[in-house]
Scaffold this motif. Structure first.
Motif, short mmCIF file in Angstrom:
data_model
loop_
_atom_site.label_atom_id
_atom_site.label_comp_id
_atom_site.label_asym_id
_atom_site.label_seq_id
_atom_site.Cartn_x
_atom_site.Cartn_y
_atom_site.Cartn_z
N GLU A 261 0.84 -1.20 0.00
CA GLU A 261 0.00 0.00 0.00
C GLU A 261 0.87 1.25 0.00
O GLU A 261 0.68 2.17 -0.81
CB GLU A 261 -0.89 -0.04 1.24
CG GLU A 261 -1.95 1.03 1.30
CD GLU A 261 -3.13 0.71 0.39
OE1 GLU A 261 -3.48 1.58 -0.40
OE2 GLU A 261 -3.68 -0.40 0.46
N LEU A 262 1.86 1.28 0.89
CA LEU A 262 2.74 2.45 0.99
C LEU A 262 3.61 2.58 -0.24
O LEU A 262 4.10 3.67 -0.54
CB LEU A 262 3.61 2.35 2.25
CG LEU A 262 2.84 2.44 3.57
CD1 LEU A 262 3.76 2.11 4.74
CD2 LEU A 262 2.22 3.81 3.75
N GLY A 263 3.82 1.49 -0.95
CA GLY A 263 4.60 1.54 -2.18
C GLY A 263 3.80 2.12 -3.34
O GLY A 263 4.29 2.19 -4.46
N GLY A 264 2.57 2.50 -3.07
CA GLY A 264 1.76 3.12 -4.11
C GLY A 264 1.05 2.12 -5.00
O GLY A 264 0.56 2.47 -6.06
N ALA B 288 0.12 8.64 3.25
CA ALA B 288 -0.35 7.40 3.86
C ALA B 288 -1.68 7.61 4.58
O ALA B 288 -2.42 6.68 4.79
CB ALA B 288 0.69 6.87 4.86
N PRO C 150 0.32 7.67 -1.60
CA PRO C 150 1.79 7.65 -1.71
C PRO C 150 2.29 8.03 -3.11
O PRO C 150 3.36 8.61 -3.26
CB PRO C 150 2.14 6.20 -1.38
CG PRO C 150 1.03 5.70 -0.55
CD PRO C 150 -0.20 6.39 -1.06
N ARG C 151 1.50 7.69 -4.12
CA ARG C 151 1.89 8.01 -5.49
C ARG C 151 2.01 9.52 -5.69
O ARG C 151 2.96 10.01 -6.31
CB ARG C 151 0.85 7.44 -6.44
CG ARG C 151 1.36 6.98 -7.75
CD ARG C 151 0.27 6.21 -8.48
NE ARG C 151 0.37 4.78 -8.20
CZ ARG C 151 1.21 3.98 -8.84
NH1 ARG C 151 2.00 4.45 -9.77
NH2 ARG C 151 1.26 2.71 -8.55
N TYR D 271 10.01 4.18 6.47
CA TYR D 271 9.12 3.94 7.61
C TYR D 271 9.82 3.20 8.72
O TYR D 271 10.78 2.46 8.50
CB TYR D 271 7.89 3.15 7.16
CG TYR D 271 6.92 3.98 6.36
CD1 TYR D 271 6.04 4.84 7.00
CD2 TYR D 271 6.93 3.93 4.97
CE1 TYR D 271 5.16 5.61 6.27
CE2 TYR D 271 6.05 4.70 4.24
CZ TYR D 271 5.16 5.54 4.89
OH TYR D 271 4.31 6.31 4.17
#
Lengths: 452, 270
Positions: free
Chosen positions: A314-317, B67, B87-88, B99
Motif C-alpha cells: 500500500e505504501l509503495g503506491g 499514507a 503515496p503516489r 518507515y
C-alpha cells in the motif's frame, strides 16, 4: 542459504572449497520445487513396484496427464489468491455452474446470463458453437470472479465468507439456469468434446513431436536470452555448466514425455499413437501464461508484494484493491477453462460437476508449496501438487484401494506435506524428517489395510 | 500549554522553504491526533520531529507521505500548494519515506523492493529484472558497498541491510524531501553509525530531511532544528544551537518552551 545464493564472482577462485549447497544455490534452482519433483518420482516408483509394474506405463501416465489437468489449471489461479492472503471456496460450484451454462449454449442455443436468457435460433447447429460456448463461459467466469473479488477487495468482506456464499449460490444457480431445472445436458458439440481429450482430442504423432521440438527450442532460447540480458547489465550470469545442464535436462524430459509416453500410448479406438491430449496442451499454455504473469508482469509482482506485506504494498503506491480483485477475476476465468475440460470429457453437463473440487484445488496449491501466511507459492509448484494428488489417487486405484481409503491417504499426505514444508522453513530438519516418517507409516498402513 | 505557533522560518537561508505544512489537523473519531500543527523544512536541512508516544509525529508526517489524508490544513511544496491523496502523489513531489517498520515486502528481493510500485519494464511490458538489479547494484555501491545479496528475499537480510534497501529506494528516485521515521530504532550501534553518516551525506546533497526520533542523541547529532509535539499540538520549533538537551526534554514532557522552563521543572525531569 542467504550468503551462497548470490551469484558471486563465478568459480574463478582456485581451490575454493564449495559445499554442494553452494553449488546448488549458484544454479538458482528452486530447491523446494526440486524436492517436490523428487517426491513425485518416489511416489511413482513406489506405486510401480506395489502394482507389479502397471503404474509407469504409457497408458497410465497418459491418463494421469489428462486427469490432472482440470485441478491443475484451477490450482494455478488458486496460488495467486492464497499468496495474496485470500481463499476461494467457490471454485467447485462455479465450475459446475459454468459447465452447465456452456452446455446449454450447445444443447439449447440459449446463452444464460444472470436470468437474461438469450435464445439464438440454430446456434447449436453452427460449426462455431463451441467457440461461443467457451467465450460465454470464460466471460461469465471472469465476471463472477470479479464480483466476488470486488466484494472482498472493495466492500471488505473476508474472502472466506464471500466465497462460502458463492459456494452455495453457484451450485444453486445450476438449477435455475435456462428452463432445464438441472436436467443433464447431453450430448455436446463434436468439436467441443475434443477439449476433453480422448482418442480424437489429442495432437497425434507428428504434431506431438513438433510441439516437443518447439518446446526444446523455447527452453534453450529462454535460457540463452536470460544469460544475454544479465551480461548486458553486467550482472554475474549463472554458471555455464548449470545453464547447459538445465537446458539438456529440460529437453530430455520433454522428448521423453512425448517419445515414451504420449506417442507410445496407442489409442484403443484409432489404433494410432495418441500424442499429447488437448487438455494437456491447454494446461501447458495456462501454466506458461500464469507463470509469466506471476513472475514477469507487474500484476504478479504486486500480488506477491501484497501477500508478503500488505502495508508495504500500500505504501509503495500499489493499487492493492484492484490487484486483489483481479486475482479473483483470473480464478473465475480459469474455472471456465476447467469446466470446459470436465464437461467435454464427460460429454455432458450434470449438476454435481465439480463437487469438492475446491478442496482438491486448495490441496494441490498447498502441497505445491503455497503458504497460507501469504507471499509464498509458485505456479509450477501448484501444477506439480495437482499431479502428486492425481498420482496418489490413480496409483491407489491400480492397487484397488476403495475411495474412502483414498481420501484418508490424500488427507494424510496434505497435512504431512505442509508439516514438512513448515519444518524446513523453520530450519528444524529432525522435525521434518519425523513428519515424513510419520506420514509415510500412516499412509502405508492405510494402503496396506485398504487393499481389496 | 503554550501557544502553538512556529517561530518564523530562519530568514538567513533565503529562498522559499522546501515544504510548509500549515495548520494540519487530523482526527481519529473524537481524538485530535494532530491539532493545528505548522512546520517547515528547507533544502539541506534536517528537522527533527520529537515527542512522546501518541504525540502525533507519525500521523502528521503521514499526511505529507500520502499514507493518511489530513482533515484540514495546507501543504506547500516549493511555494506551490499541493494536494496529496496517496503515496503516489507524494512521490510525484519528490517525497520519499523510510518507515519505522521499513515497509519492505519480505518475500521479494532487494531490487524488487527498491522499485516496488515503480517497476522498470521492457518494451513488451514485462518486468525488467536485470535492469532493476543493475540499478540497485549501483545505488548500493554508494550506500553500502558490502551489500551483495541482491537476489535473496529481504527477509533473510540483517536489520542494517534492510535499512539500506529502504534508503536505496529513496535515493534512487532522487528524493527531494526525505521522511525518516525512527530510522535507527531497529539497528545495532555500527549500523546506526552508518545511517547517521548517510543522513549527513544526503543533507549535503541538498535534500531536506524530516527525522522522527525518540533518541535525543540522534536528534542533537543530526538535526538543525527541532520541532516538539505533545498531544497532537506543536509545543514549538527551536534551533538546535539555541537549546540544551534538558530544555528539549522539558518541551517533550512538560510542553514548556525553553524560556518558560524553570530550574524546578528541570529538577523534576531528573
Amino acid at each position: 542459504m542467504t550468503e551462497g545464493a548470490t551469484p558471486a564472482a563465478p568459480t574463478q577462485g582456485p581451490a575454493t572449497k564449495r559445499s554442494w549447497k553452494d553449488v546448488l544455490a549458484s544454479t538458482e534452482i528452486d530447491t523446494r520445487l526440486l524436492g517436490m519433483i523428487a517426491s513425485l518420482l518416489a511416489i511413482w516408483v513406489a506405486f510401480h513396484v506395489l502394482s507389479d509394474g502397471s503404474f509407469l506405463t504409457a497408458r497410465n501416465l497418459w491418463n494421469l496427464s489428462v486427469q490432472s489437468t482440470s485441478i491443475a489449471i484451477m490450482a494455478t489461479g488458486m496460488v495467486l489468491i492464497i499468496v495474496s492472503r485470500n481463499i476461494d471456496l467457490s471454485v467447485g460450484s462455479l465450475l459446475g455452474f459454468l459447465g452447465y451454462t456452456m452446455a446449454l449454449v450447445q444443447t439449447d442455443s440459449v446463452i444464460a446470463f444472470f436470468g437474461l436468457d438469450l435464445t439464438i435460433d440454430g446456434l447449436q447447429d453452427k460449426a462455431y458453437v463451441w467457440l461461443v460456448a467457451l467465450a460465454v463461459g470464460i466471460v461469465l467466469g471472469a465476471l463472477i470472479g470479479s464480483l466476488q473479488g470486488f466484494i472482498v477487495a472493495y466492500v471488505g468482506v473476508p474472502a472466506f465468507i464471500v466465497t462460502l456464499g458463492g459456494f452455495l449460490v453457484w451450485r444453486g444457480m445450476i438449477f435455475r439456469t435456462g428452463d432445464k431445472q438441472g436436467q443433464t445436458l447431453a450430448p455436446l458439440d463434436d468439436t467441443f468434446q475434443l477439449i476433453g481429450g480422448g482418442a480424437k482430442g489429442s495432437l497425434g504423432e507428428w504434431r506431438s513431436w513438433l510441439v516437443a521440438v518447439l518446446a526444446c527450442a523455447g527452453i534453450v532460447a529462454s535460457i540463452y536470452l536470460a544469460r544475454r540480458r544479465r551480461k548486458r547489465y553486467e550482472l554475474a550470469p549463472r554458471p555455464m555448466w548449470a545453464d547447459v545442464t538445465l537446458a539438456t535436462l529440460g529437453c530430455l524430459v520433454v522428448l521423453a514425455g512425448v517419445g515414451l509416453v504420449t506417442n507410445k500410448y496407442i489409442s484403443p479406438i484409432t489404433e494410432d499413437p495418441t500424442g499429447i491430449a488437448y487438455p494437456v496442451v491447454i494446461l501447458i499454455v495456462v501454466t506458461l501464461a500464469m507463470s509469466y504473469l506471476a513472475r514477469r508482469r507487474r500484476f504478479g509482482r504486486y500480488v506477491y508484494a501484497y501477500g508478503g506485506n500488505p502495508e508495504a504494498a500500500e505504501l509503495g503506491g500499489i493499487n492493492t484493491r484492484r490487484t486483489v480483485m483481479l486475482t479473483f477475476t483470473l480464478m473465475g476465468a480459469l474455472c471456465a477453462v476447467s469446466a470446459a475440460i470436465q464437461t467435454a470429457r464427460l460429454n455432458a453437463a450434470v449438476t454435481n460437476l465439480g463437487v469438492q473440487n475446491e478442496l482438491d484445488v486448495i490441496a494441490a496449491a498447498v502441497i505445491g508449496g503455497t503458504s497460507f501466511a501469504g507471499g509464498i507459492g509458485t505456479i509450477p509448484g501448484a501444477v506439480l501438487g495437482a499431479v502428486v494428488m492425481q498420482s496418489l489417487r490413480s496409483g491407489m486405484v491400480l492397487l484397488k484401494i476403495d475411495s474412502p481409503s483414498q481420501d484418508i491417504v490424500v488427507g494424510v499426505v496434505l497435512v504431512t506435506a505442509v508439516a514438512i514444508d513448515s519444518a524446513i522453513r523453520l530450519g528444524r530438519k529432525r522435525l521434518a524428517l519425523a513428519s515424513l516418517v510419520a506420514g509415510l507409516i500412516i499412509s502405508a498402513i492405510i494402503i496396506q489395510t485398504g487393499r481389496a | 500549554m503554550t501557544d502553538t505557533h512556529t517561530e518564523p522560518a530562519p530568514s538567513e537561508r533565503g529562498g522559499p522553504p522546501l515544504v510548509e505544512m500549515r495548520d494540519i489537523r487530523v482526527a481519529f473519531g473524537g481524538i485530535h491526533a494532530v491539532d493545528g500543527v505548522t512546520i517547515d523544512l528547507y533544502p539541506g536541512e534536517v528537522v527533527a520531529l520529537v515527542g512522546g508516544n501518541g504525540a502525533g509525529k507519525s500521523t502528521l508526517i503521514h499526511t505529507l507521505a500520502g499514507a493518511h489524508p489530513a482533515d484540514s490544513g495546507q501543504i506547500v511544496i516549493n511555494g506551490v500548494p499541493v494536494t496529496i491523496h496517496n503515496p503516489r502523489d507524494a512521490r510525484l513531489y519528490g517525497v520519499e519515506v523510510i518507515y519505522q517498520k521499513l515497509a519492505l515486502a519480505d518475500n521479494i528481493d532487494a531490487a524488487g523492493n527498491v522499485f516496488l510500485g515503480r517497476e522498470l519494464h521492457t518494451r513488451t511490458g514485462a518486468l525488467d529484472d536485470s535492469a532493476m538489479a543493475s540499478a540497485t547494484q549501483k545505488v548500493m555501491a554508494r550506500l553500502n558497498p558490502r551489500f551483495k545479496n541482491l537476489k535473496t528475499p529481504v527477509k533473510s537480510l540483517s536489520g542494517g541491510q534492510r535499512q539500506s534497501v529502504a534508503i536505496a529506494r529513496a535515493v534512487h528516485f532522487n528524493a527531494k524531501i526525505l521522511i525518516m521515521d525512527e530510522p535507527t530504532a531497529a539497528l545495532g550501534p555500527a549500523e546506526t553509525a552508518q545511517v547517521r553518516e548517510l543522513i549527513t551525506q544526503l543533507k549535503s546533497e541538498g535534500i531536506g530531511i524530516f527525522l522522527i526520533s525518540h533518541d535525543i542523541h540522534d536528534v542533537f547529532d543530526l538535526a538543525d532544528r527541532i520541532s516538539v509535539m505533545l498531544q497532537g499540538r506543536l509545543v514549538g520549533t527551536v534551533k538546535k544551537s539555541d537549546v540544551t538537551k534538558d530544555e528539549v526534554l522539558a518541551m517533550i514532557i512538560a510542553g514548556k518552551k525553553p524560556g518558560d522552563v524553570s530550574l524546578d521543572d528541570i529538577a523534576k525531569l531528573h
